[in-house]
Design a protein around this motif. Structure first.
Motif, PDB file in Angstrom:
ATOM      1  N   ASP A 105     -34.611 -13.901   8.248  1.00 54.92           N
ATOM      2  CA  ASP A 105     -34.889 -12.611   8.870  1.00 54.92           C
ATOM      3  C   ASP A 105     -36.408 -12.396   8.755  1.00 54.92           C
ATOM      4  N   VAL A 106     -37.114 -12.759   9.829  1.00 58.31           N
ATOM      5  CA  VAL A 106     -38.581 -12.760   9.734  1.00 58.31           C
ATOM      6  C   VAL A 106     -39.144 -11.355   9.596  1.00 58.31           C
ATOM      7  N   PRO A 107     -38.749 -10.406  10.489  1.00 56.96           N
ATOM      8  CA  PRO A 107     -39.329  -9.064  10.304  1.00 56.96           C
ATOM      9  C   PRO A 107     -38.924  -8.430   8.971  1.00 56.96           C
ATOM     10  N   GLY A 108     -37.704  -8.723   8.520  1.00 57.95           N
ATOM     11  CA  GLY A 108     -37.232  -8.146   7.246  1.00 57.95           C
ATOM     12  C   GLY A 108     -37.694  -8.957   6.038  1.00 57.95           C
ATOM     13  N   LEU A 153     -34.374 -24.090   0.576  1.00 58.98           N
ATOM     14  CA  LEU A 153     -34.722 -22.714   0.925  1.00 58.98           C
ATOM     15  C   LEU A 153     -36.211 -22.630   1.284  1.00 58.98           C
ATOM     16  N   GLN A 154     -37.030 -23.347   0.534  1.00 56.82           N
ATOM     17  CA  GLN A 154     -38.474 -23.335   0.818  1.00 56.82           C
ATOM     18  C   GLN A 154     -38.756 -23.891   2.207  1.00 56.82           C
ATOM     19  N   ARG A 155     -38.023 -24.948   2.594  1.00 55.39           N
ATOM     20  CA  ARG A 155     -38.251 -25.543   3.929  1.00 55.39           C
ATOM     21  C   ARG A 155     -37.879 -24.555   5.027  1.00 55.39           C
ATOM     22  N   SER A 156     -36.768 -23.842   4.826  1.00 59.92           N
ATOM     23  CA  SER A 156     -36.341 -22.838   5.809  1.00 59.92           C
ATOM     24  C   SER A 156     -37.367 -21.728   5.923  1.00 59.92           C
ATOM     25  N   ALA A 157     -37.809 -21.238   4.783  1.00 55.64           N
ATOM     26  CA  ALA A 157     -38.781 -20.143   4.784  1.00 55.64           C
ATOM     27  C   ALA A 157     -40.072 -20.596   5.455  1.00 55.64           C
ATOM     28  N   LYS A 185     -47.033 -16.319   3.554  1.00 56.04           N
ATOM     29  CA  LYS A 185     -47.757 -17.495   3.049  1.00 56.04           C
ATOM     30  C   LYS A 185     -49.231 -17.107   2.923  1.00 56.04           C
ATOM     31  N   PRO A 186     -49.899 -17.558   1.877  1.00 55.82           N
ATOM     32  CA  PRO A 186     -51.332 -17.257   1.784  1.00 55.82           C
ATOM     33  C   PRO A 186     -52.077 -17.941   2.926  1.00 55.82           C
ATOM     34  N   ALA A 207     -40.531 -22.929   7.667  1.00 62.85           N
ATOM     35  CA  ALA A 207     -40.387 -23.082   9.121  1.00 62.85           C
ATOM     36  C   ALA A 207     -40.475 -21.730   9.827  1.00 62.85           C
ATOM     37  N   ALA A 208     -40.158 -20.669   9.090  1.00 61.97           N
ATOM     38  CA  ALA A 208     -40.228 -19.327   9.678  1.00 61.97           C
ATOM     39  C   ALA A 208     -41.575 -18.662   9.374  1.00 61.97           C
TER      40      ALA A 208
END
Ligand code: FAD
Ligand code: 2HG
Ligand code: ZN
Length: 449
Positions: free
Chosen positions: A97-100, A114-118, A212-213, A120-121
């Motif tokens: 959920d990118v906006p959330g 989970l890190q790979r999914s995040a 992400k920084p 990619a978004a």
């Protein structure tokens, strides 16, 4: 057993001794248990059916994720009829959920996935640790795992927006709203964070994600002592750079890592080194290090995989090099006491013929006191000596790994009688028959070391 087979299907009730063996010994090799079976439910409904069947039969339920825990909590007890509930099939992951800035995942999803999914978004998970390829998000919530970015984002509890879990009664607790603020009564997801499988089997977690920084730079800098490391981290932060990680290493640690073929950042390792990752361009981090009077440092633009490899090699290298299972003590002390802790543990280690290789998350006051070559018969004794030093310095016997089976005898050093009584009351209310992970946290039926 037939109820379990009915709940998950015959191919997910494992009893073959060779297949089951890996579930019965922990990562450190110090803890071994026994189990009637390893059961692998595919979803929350199956998990609930498994827990209900066990409750009816009086069989204990021991949840297990990646089995990377370092305090013996992930293996079942000895001599207590129990099953391991492996979360390996709870491996679903929602679209981010990118906006959330949130993502829901099954408890058995590994952190790396989970890190790979995040990623990619365009987002990231606030918690990171070296066991990322095996550690699961359910296990990380259950242990309230910390890791390398706590100084920036907090530990796992701070990332938790919601949870789905099966209680000892078999009922399903579900709080699943991506709300940053939700103040209606007790924080039950927060209570399950750090409960180490003693209050519920977590089947899904809803985690906040972070931006992400825009840029990062990483350096390993030579420092004289832990106080110098802390002062350097503070100076970098004061220069306007957000510090993402600040990790202390010692000459002993660096020498050992280098002897296994890892990079040696300095020709002559200094007494201590600080690995620091900042949200800045390399030139800015270099300028901050210069301004702080650093005389020797190696710096990489970005997240410095090469430099992190030196830090992350510690756990495995120490385990390989020790002639006996490493005595691993994950403690925290007030920041000014870090050096006193190391100085006080050194002579104790020497008394036990042990090599002391401390390292850790220095900005959190969290030191991993690793004692190598300890005679296993004297492990409890040396642990007692060290943890009493920690308590004397106003510290905690467990900073981030939890209590598991390993720290039970020392709970009183960190918690008052009233505090422990309140914890036992919560346990008794939620798990009146002691079905969930017996012997973890509260010390009945501990498994054999
Ligand atoms: P497991 O080891 O399987 O279980 C750990 C505990 O959680 C057990 O008590 C188990 O019963 C319970 N549990 C597991 N899954 C569930 C569930 N779904 N529901 C309820 N209870 C459950 N830890 C840190 O905090 N910071 C670090 O930096 C760090 N680095 C590590 C580096 C290495 C190389 C290794 C080997 C370990 C490291 N750890 C660290 C420890 C470990 O990775 C964490 O404790 C992690 O959170 C455990 O996750 P897991 O899935 O492997 O859990
Ligand atoms: C880490 O910070 C882990 O790398 C493991 O918490 C610490 O091996 C250890 O003692
Ligand atoms: Zn750690």
């Amino acid at each position: 057993m037939s109820d379990l087979v009915e709940a998950v299907g015959p191919s997910h009730v494992l009893t073959d001794p060779e297949t089951v063996a890996g579930y019965l010994t922990d990562w450190t090799g110090r803890w071994h248990g026994t189990a009637l079976a390893v059961v692998r439910p595919a979803d929350t409904a199956e998990t609930s059916a498994v827990v209900r069947a066990c409750a009816r039969a009086g069989i204990a339920v021991c949840p297990q994720g990646g089995n990377t825990g370092l305090v013996g909590g992930s293996v079942p007890p000895v001599g207590v009829p129990s099953i391991v509930v492996s979360t390996s099939r709870l491996d679903w992951i929602d679209d981010v959920d990118v906006p959330g800035r949130a993502v829901g995942a099954g408890a058995g999803v590994t952190l790396a996935r989970l890190q790979r999914s995040a990623d990619a978004a365009g987002l990231a998970c606030g918690v990171d640790l070296a066991a990322r390829d095996s550690a699961t998000v359910g296990g990380m919530v259950a242990t309230n795992a910390g890791g390398i970015n706590v100084v920036r984002y907090g530990a796992m509890r701070a990332q938790l927006l919601g949870v789905e879990a099966v209680l000892a009664s078999g009922e399903v607790l579900r709080r699943w709203k991506p709300l940053r603020k939700d103040n209606v009564g007790y924080d039950l997801p927060g209570l399950l964070a750090g409960s180490e499988g003693t209050l519920a089997v977590i089947t899904g977690v809803l985690l906040q994600l972070v931006h992400k920084p825009r840029r990062t730079a990483t350096a390993i800098a030579a420092v004289e002592n832990p106080a110098g490391a802390l002062a350097l981290a503070a100076a970098v932060e004061e220069s306007g750079i957000v510090v993402r990680a600040a990790e202390l290493m010692t000459r002993r640690g660096m020498d050992l890592i280098a002897s296994y073929g890892h990079r040696r950042p300095f020709a002559e390792p200094p007494p201590y080194s600080l690995l620091i990752e900042g949200e800045a361009a390399g030139t800015d981090l270099a300028a901050a290090l210069d301004a702080a009077g650093v005389v020797e440092a190696v710096l990489e633009e970005g997240s410095g995989a090469d430099l992190w490899a030196v830090r992350e090699a510690h756990t495995e290298t120490i385990a390989r090099d020790s002639s006996s299972p490493v005595v691993k003590l994950d403690v925290s002390v007030p920041l000014p006491a870090l050096e006193d802790l190391i100085d006080a543990v050194d002579p104790v280690a020497a008394e036990y013929g042990a090599r002391h290789i401390p390292f850790g998350h220095v900005a959190d006051g969290n030191l991993h006191v690793n004692l190598l070559d300890v005679d296993p018969g004297r492990a409890a004794e040396v642990t007692d000596r060290v943890l009493r030093i920690v308590a004397g310095l106003g510290g905690s016997i467990s900073a981030e790994h939890g209590v598991g089976r390993a720290k039970i005898p020392w709970l009183e050093l960190s918690r008052s009688p009233a505090d422990l009584a309140a914890m036992r009351t919560i346990k008794a209310a939620l798990d009146p028959h002691g079905l969930l992970n017996p012997g973890v946290l509260f010390g009945v039926n501990s498994s054999r070391e």
